[in-house]
Enzyme design. Structure first.
Site, PDB file in Angstrom:
ATOM      1  N   ASP A 179       0.852  -1.184   0.000  1.00 31.13           N
ATOM      2  CA  ASP A 179       0.000   0.000   0.000  1.00 31.13           C
ATOM      3  C   ASP A 179       0.890   1.236   0.000  1.00 31.13           C
ATOM      4  OD1 ASP A 179      -2.756   1.165   0.221  1.00 31.13           O
ATOM      5  OD2 ASP A 179      -1.858   2.064   2.001  1.00 31.13           O
ATOM      6  N   GLU A 181       0.786   5.745   0.516  1.00 29.78           N
ATOM      7  CA  GLU A 181       0.075   6.986   0.816  1.00 29.78           C
ATOM      8  C   GLU A 181       0.706   8.077  -0.040  1.00 29.78           C
ATOM      9  OE1 GLU A 181      -2.581   6.916   2.497  1.00 29.78           O
ATOM     10  OE2 GLU A 181      -2.338   4.925   3.376  1.00 29.78           O
ATOM     11  N   HIS A 214      -5.364   6.570   7.604  1.00 34.32           N
ATOM     12  CA  HIS A 214      -4.740   5.709   6.606  1.00 34.32           C
ATOM     13  C   HIS A 214      -3.225   5.719   6.821  1.00 34.32           C
ATOM     14  CE1 HIS A 214      -8.117   5.047   3.659  1.00 34.32           C
ATOM     15  NE2 HIS A 214      -8.627   5.956   4.462  1.00 34.32           N
ATOM     16  N   ASP A 245      -2.436  -0.402   6.566  1.00 33.04           N
ATOM     17  CA  ASP A 245      -3.364  -0.822   5.521  1.00 33.04           C
ATOM     18  C   ASP A 245      -2.877  -2.084   4.814  1.00 33.04           C
ATOM     19  OD1 ASP A 245      -4.904   1.295   6.219  1.00 33.04           O
ATOM     20  OD2 ASP A 245      -4.710   2.388   4.333  1.00 33.04           O
TER      21      ASP A 245
END
Length: 249
Positions: free
Chosen positions: A7, A9, A153, A158
């Site tokens: 994942d 960001e 998040h 995640d």
């Protein structure tokens, strides 16, 4: 098989508008089991967040100011994912950003798919739950994955949640002994017995309670895997070994 659940960001929703990666989180699976190896780095994006993006991640430009640039972690990152299958939720988003970052580092780094295969868990979820919400939070709720601690998040958090979701989403007959047909065939051959000259076989009476447990187990498999081999397999008894009706009563 080695898989990396990944994942990212970012500073905004579109890399084409110059947005950058600010965090990468990875969790390693080997033969569908977590190995305990992870990769997580905060990255200085050298730019501000778009409105709303900062609130989603909880990260700030000030916090990231002393973090390494992507170019400083790219070799370590690519070494971690090299040769694996990447499991990513909405893969086009993360892969687009990572390909953009690799391009900034130079042509020799190529693209993500030059280093690893990509499996999109969002596509898998849409196939299994068509017409339903298939965000990570929705899947956590549907599949019983505890995400109560997810207030913001974060790439590594995640990725850890996605690993649990992915394993639950793809669980099924591979979890109950159907993962290796070759191995099953080998075991069957090892215990094969001659069938010629066999007399009538005794009838096995299964208690109602066991039949109910069996039916419940099959329904669990159908829910988790989307199908069940018992629904499509039929058993044909050759005439040569079939017993007369009176022998079964």
């Amino acid at each position: 098989m080695r898989q990396i659940v990944l994942d990212t960001e970012t500073t905004g929703l579109e890399w084409k508008k110059g947005n950058r990666v600010v965090e990468i989180g990875c969790v390693e699976l080997q033969e569908r089991r977590p190995t305990g190896r992870t990769f997580q780095r905060y990255i200085n994006p050298e730019r501000d967040f778009e409105p709303g993006a900062q609130e989603v991640t909880g990260l700030t430009r000030e916090f990231l100011a002393d973090k390494p640039l992507f170019a400083a972690v790219v070799d370590e990152f690519l070494a971690f994912i090299d040769g694996a299958e990447l499991v990513i939720h909405n893969a086009a988003f993360d892969v687009g950003f990572l390909d953009s970052e690799l391009a900034r580092c130079g042509e020799r780094y190529g693209r993500i798919r030059d280093h690893a295969m990509v499996e999109d868990s969002l596509d898998l979820a849409r196939q299994r739950y068509p017409g339903q919400r298939n965000s990570l939070d929705a899947l956590c709720k549907r599949l019983g994955v505890d995400n109560a601690h997810r207030q913001l998040h974060g790439a590594l958090l995640d990725a850890q949640l996605l690993a649990e979701v992915y394993l639950a989403l793809t669980a099924g007959q591979s979890e109950i002994g159907f993962a290796s047909p070759a191995a099953d065939a080998g075991r069957a051959a090892a215990v094969a017995l001659p069938t010629t000259g066999l007399g009538p076989r005794p009838r096995v009476m299964v208690p109602e309670a066991e039949l109910a447990l069996h039916a419940a187990r099959l329904e669990t498999v159908r829910v988790k895997a989307g199908h069940c081999v018992w629904d499509v397999v039929s058993v044909v008894v050759p005439d040569s070994v079939a017993e007369p009706e009176s022998a079964l009563s």
